[in-house]
Every structure is written in C-alpha cells, then in structure tokens.
Design a protein around this motif. Structure first.
Motif, PDB file in Angstrom:
ATOM      1  N   TYR A  69      12.448 -12.993  -1.587  1.00 57.15           N
ATOM      2  CA  TYR A  69      13.509 -12.707  -0.663  1.00 57.15           C
ATOM      3  C   TYR A  69      13.879 -13.753   0.168  1.00 57.15           C
ATOM      4  O   TYR A  69      15.057 -14.040   0.434  1.00 57.15           O
ATOM      5  N   TYR A  85      17.203 -10.797 -11.306  1.00 57.06           N
ATOM      6  CA  TYR A  85      18.423 -10.390 -12.100  1.00 57.06           C
ATOM      7  C   TYR A  85      19.593 -10.823 -11.066  1.00 57.06           C
ATOM      8  O   TYR A  85      20.573 -11.548 -11.433  1.00 57.06           O
ATOM      9  N   HIS A  86      19.507 -10.019  -9.917  1.00 55.77           N
ATOM     10  CA  HIS A  86      20.560 -10.587  -8.775  1.00 55.77           C
ATOM     11  C   HIS A  86      20.506 -11.853  -8.354  1.00 55.77           C
ATOM     12  O   HIS A  86      21.828 -12.407  -8.376  1.00 55.77           O
ATOM     13  N   TYR A  87      19.405 -12.619  -8.403  1.00 52.22           N
ATOM     14  CA  TYR A  87      19.546 -13.972  -7.811  1.00 52.22           C
ATOM     15  C   TYR A  87      20.118 -14.916  -8.794  1.00 52.22           C
ATOM     16  O   TYR A  87      20.892 -15.940  -8.400  1.00 52.22           O
ATOM     17  N   SER A  88      19.866 -14.509 -10.178  1.00 54.20           N
ATOM     18  CA  SER A  88      20.338 -15.347 -11.280  1.00 54.20           C
ATOM     19  C   SER A  88      21.718 -15.341 -11.356  1.00 54.20           C
ATOM     20  O   SER A  88      22.433 -16.307 -11.671  1.00 54.20           O
ATOM     21  N   ARG A  89      22.390 -14.118 -11.309  1.00 49.15           N
ATOM     22  CA  ARG A  89      23.796 -13.879 -10.945  1.00 49.15           C
ATOM     23  C   ARG A  89      24.490 -14.706 -10.165  1.00 49.15           C
ATOM     24  O   ARG A  89      25.565 -15.304 -10.075  1.00 49.15           O
ATOM     25  N   THR A  90      23.889 -14.495  -8.749  1.00 48.99           N
ATOM     26  CA  THR A  90      24.278 -15.279  -7.690  1.00 48.99           C
ATOM     27  C   THR A  90      24.397 -16.669  -7.711  1.00 48.99           C
ATOM     28  O   THR A  90      25.361 -17.329  -7.303  1.00 48.99           O
ATOM     29  N   GLY A  98      14.611  -6.827 -10.743  1.00 49.87           N
ATOM     30  CA  GLY A  98      15.737  -6.613 -10.253  1.00 49.87           C
ATOM     31  C   GLY A  98      16.257  -7.729  -9.326  1.00 49.87           C
ATOM     32  O   GLY A  98      17.734  -8.271  -9.313  1.00 49.87           O
ATOM     33  N   MET A  99      15.448  -8.238  -8.328  1.00 49.01           N
ATOM     34  CA  MET A  99      15.630  -9.381  -7.439  1.00 49.01           C
ATOM     35  C   MET A  99      16.111 -10.532  -8.458  1.00 49.01           C
ATOM     36  O   MET A  99      17.012 -11.392  -8.185  1.00 49.01           O
ATOM     37  N   THR A 120      11.147  -3.965  -8.562  1.00 50.29           N
ATOM     38  CA  THR A 120      11.855  -4.810  -7.621  1.00 50.29           C
ATOM     39  C   THR A 120      12.070  -6.175  -8.065  1.00 50.29           C
ATOM     40  O   THR A 120      13.211  -6.800  -7.808  1.00 50.29           O
ATOM     41  N   LYS A 137      15.495 -16.496  -2.164  1.00 51.49           N
ATOM     42  CA  LYS A 137      16.458 -16.054  -2.984  1.00 51.49           C
ATOM     43  C   LYS A 137      16.471 -16.828  -4.154  1.00 51.49           C
ATOM     44  O   LYS A 137      17.617 -17.314  -4.881  1.00 51.49           O
TER      45      LYS A 137
END
Lengths: 93, 93
Positions: free
Chosen positions: A26, A80-85, A77-78, A74, A29
C-alpha cells in the motif's frame, strides 16, 4: 502446557504475517516482485484447510484460514491494480 | 472422506506456495517488494507450529513447517543478497 492455546498463537502469528506485506504494498504502490502463483497456491491450500476445519468443526482453523484467504486475495488484487497503474504511467511518460 | 489425507494435501499445497516465489526471485534477481516482516512472522509462526507438531508427535505438521521455514529463510537471504547487489550496481552506474 496448554497446547491448544499454543496452536492458536501459532495460527494467529502465521496469519498476521501477511499484514506487513499488505502495508508495504500500500505504501510503495508496487508489488511487481510478488508471485501471483505464491498467493494463488496459498489461497488454494488455505481453502482446503478451511474445508478441513469445517468438516472437523474446528473454529481456530476456520477463522485463521478465512483471514489468510482474505489477505491473499487482497494482495492479488493490489498487485493487479498496481501493475495496471504503472503500465499506464510508463505509456504516458 | 479421508480427512487426514485431505489435511496432508492442504499442508503440501500451502507449503509449495513459496516455491514459485523463490523461482521468480531467482529469475528476476529482485525481491525488493517482498516484506522482511512477512517472511519473519511466517518463520516465527511456523516455528511455533513445529514445536506444536513435535509436542503432538504429528509428522505432517513437523514436515510441512520445516519445509516452510526453510523456504522463508531462503527468501529472506535472497532478498538481502539482491538488495546488496543492486545497491552496488546503483553506486557504480
């Protein structure tokens, strides 16, 4: 020696182990170095422990594994989210 | 249903979960996103499980936790080694 309490302590510490990993992700990131396969296999294994706990009506096993699965989902999901960002960031910069 | 065999399967999969993380780290030479606190707490918790297993003379718990501790110590060592290597790299480039 109260071995049941000792087992509860062991389960609690092992499960709590994922908390600092979530906090680190978190903060930075960035979870690129984490392996999806690790978190996936841990979820699968803990899912089996959960079924085992339900079959044996063992509350400690049930609680520890629900918490562990939730934390590993969790993390997935994190990651996956950070890799896209960061992909978007690299494209735009 | 043979619940003992099911429990052995659950233990084997959870323990095997660390293998892809070790392989990923070995391939990328990069484990910066991993949390020392996660691997440390998992070692501590599994050390307690190991004592529990020895006290209960439960071979499955003993074997699974020795393997798990060995893999987490390996990850801590790899992370430390790679962090020193990349520091040197950054200083020299």
């Amino acid at each position: 020696m109260n071995w049941q309490a000792f087992g509860i302590g062991a389960a609690a510490i092992t499960t709590a182990g994922f908390v600092p990993q979530i906090l680190r992700g978190y903060k930075t990131k960035h979870l690129k170095d984490l392996s999806y396969a690790m978190n996936g296999l841990l979820c699968l294994g803990m899912g089996m422990w959960l079924i085992y706990g339900i079959a044996r009506k063992d509350t400690v096993i049930i609680a520890a594994n629900i918490a562990g699965i939730a934390m590993n989902i969790t993390l997935i999901g994190m990651k996956y989210h950070y890799s896209r960002t960061s992909e978007k960031f690299e494209k735009n910069h």
